[in-house]
Design a protein around this motif. Structure first.
Motif, short mmCIF file in Angstrom:
data_model
loop_
_atom_site.label_atom_id
_atom_site.label_comp_id
_atom_site.label_asym_id
_atom_site.label_seq_id
_atom_site.Cartn_x
_atom_site.Cartn_y
_atom_site.Cartn_z
N THR A 57 42.93 1.48 -66.10
CA THR A 57 42.27 2.73 -65.70
C THR A 57 42.23 2.88 -64.18
OG1 THR A 57 40.88 2.62 -67.69
CG2 THR A 57 40.16 4.09 -65.92
N ALA A 58 41.87 1.80 -63.49
CA ALA A 58 41.81 1.85 -62.02
C ALA A 58 43.19 2.09 -61.42
CB ALA A 58 41.21 0.56 -61.49
N ILE A 118 37.65 5.37 -58.55
CA ILE A 118 37.59 4.43 -59.66
C ILE A 118 38.18 3.08 -59.25
CG2 ILE A 118 38.39 3.95 -62.00
CD1 ILE A 118 38.34 6.90 -62.57
N ASP A 119 39.33 3.13 -58.59
CA ASP A 119 39.97 1.91 -58.11
C ASP A 119 39.11 1.25 -57.05
OD1 ASP A 119 42.06 0.04 -58.03
OD2 ASP A 119 42.98 1.04 -56.32
N VAL A 130 33.56 -4.29 -56.81
CA VAL A 130 32.81 -5.14 -57.76
C VAL A 130 33.47 -6.51 -57.86
CG1 VAL A 130 32.16 -5.44 -60.18
CG2 VAL A 130 31.86 -3.22 -59.07
N THR A 131 34.80 -6.54 -57.94
CA THR A 131 35.48 -7.84 -58.00
C THR A 131 35.29 -8.62 -56.71
OG1 THR A 131 37.57 -6.84 -57.26
CG2 THR A 131 37.20 -6.99 -59.63
N VAL A 140 46.03 -7.79 -63.59
CA VAL A 140 46.42 -6.66 -64.44
C VAL A 140 46.58 -5.40 -63.62
CG1 VAL A 140 45.67 -5.19 -66.35
CG2 VAL A 140 45.33 -7.66 -66.49
N ARG A 141 45.68 -5.17 -62.68
CA ARG A 141 45.76 -3.96 -61.85
C ARG A 141 47.05 -3.92 -61.04
NH1 ARG A 141 44.94 -3.48 -56.56
NH2 ARG A 141 44.48 -1.39 -55.70
#
Length: 299
Positions: A123-124, A131-132, A138-139, A181-182
């Motif tokens: 999604t990001a 959103i990204d 957060v990470t 994954v991103r």
């Protein structure tokens, strides 16, 4: 009759776009082609999984049954081939049944972490912008804590238990799997078939789950097994500290904790669960490395 769509300087014919959509990469055909890593890792995981599943057939002794009269029996004792612990509990039975909890905990934690990482990462990567930005910040916050310290803090807040331990380990591992994954999803996002899907009016959800997800699936699968091996060690560490599986239920980490005072007199009490943790971690990591190597050969 062919027609053209002009969007952002890109021209796509109906034939070309349909070809692009239908010819998008899928899970590699030879992803499971055997190599050394796959063979060794798969064999180790299969053997350990069978031992855990067949525990009732391999040992008829209750793993939690205490018999002080049989405490600290050596290897090769009658009815106790691997000996007993300080409370007279059968080591073979506790190893087999403890393997069920240890293996299931690590795979469940890896599955939770991979599922959340896939959802947020895709999604990001697709939407980008705020959103990204939120996902990355957060990470960054989570990565500011040492992995095991963050897991301990989460278990302390939730309370000691097997499920809370695996959940804490899954959350603590999120920054690493999510970023992987991103980055892979961003690479896929720039492929021609994604542009064609947008030009043909495909919805965002369809693009993410039908077109992008299959193209990062090989990375997700290999990461899952690599993560599971890592999480086995972490969930065992939490159990060793008394924050995971609670007595009298056994897992390999709690068995290590119970054996500390008998290392010199009965070393097998600690060596056996430690060996199982090592073999399981090596098997999962080898299998994940083998899958990644097979996927890279396909590219």
């Amino acid at each position: 009759m062919a027609w053209s769509i002009h969007a952002s300087g890109v021209t796509v014919s109906d034939a070309a776009s349909n070809t692009a959509l239908t010819a998008q990469p899928r899970v590699p055909r030879r992803l499971l082609r055997l190599n050394g890593y796959l063979l060794i890792g798969g064999a180790l995981m299969l053997i350990l999984a069978l031992l855990a599943l067949l525990a009732p057939l391999l040992s008829r002794v209750d793993p939690n049954m205490i018999n002080p009269a049989l405490a600290l029996r050596p290897l090769g004792s009658p009815d106790h081939p691997l000996g007993t612990d300080n409370l007279g509990r059968d080591l073979l039975s506790r190893l087999l049944y403890g393997g069920r909890i240890s293996l299931l905990s690590s795979f469940t934690a890896a599955l939770i972490s991979t599922a959340i990482s896939a959802t947020v990462g895709l999604t990001a990567a697709f939407f980008g912008r705020w959103i990204d930005l939120i996902a990355l910040r957060v990470t960054d916050i989570l990565m500011g804590f040492p992995f095991i310290l963050l897991a301990i803090l989460l278990v302390a807040a939730l309370g000691p238990s097997t499920f809370n331990a695996l959940l804490a380990v899954a959350i603590a591992n999120l920054p690493f799997t999510l970023r992987l994954v991103r980055s892979e999803a961003i690479r896929v996002r720039e492929r021609e078939f994604i542009t064609a899907a947008k030009a043909l009016g495909a919805g965002n959800s369809r693009i993410i789950w039908v077109h992008m997800l299959p193209n990062v699936l090989s990375v997700l699968i290999s990461t899952f097994f690599l993560t599971a091996g890592w999480m086995l060690g972490q969930t065992s560490a939490l159990s060793f500290l008394g924050l995971g599986t609670q007595p009298p239920t056994a897992d390999w980490g709690s068995m290590l904790a119970e054996s500390q005072n008998y290392m010199s007199s009965m070393p097998q009490i600690a060596m056996l669960p430690g060996l199982m943790i090592v073999l399981a971690s090596v098997g999962m990591n080898f299998f994940g490395v083998g899958l990644r190597a097979a996927a890279l050969r396909e590219k």
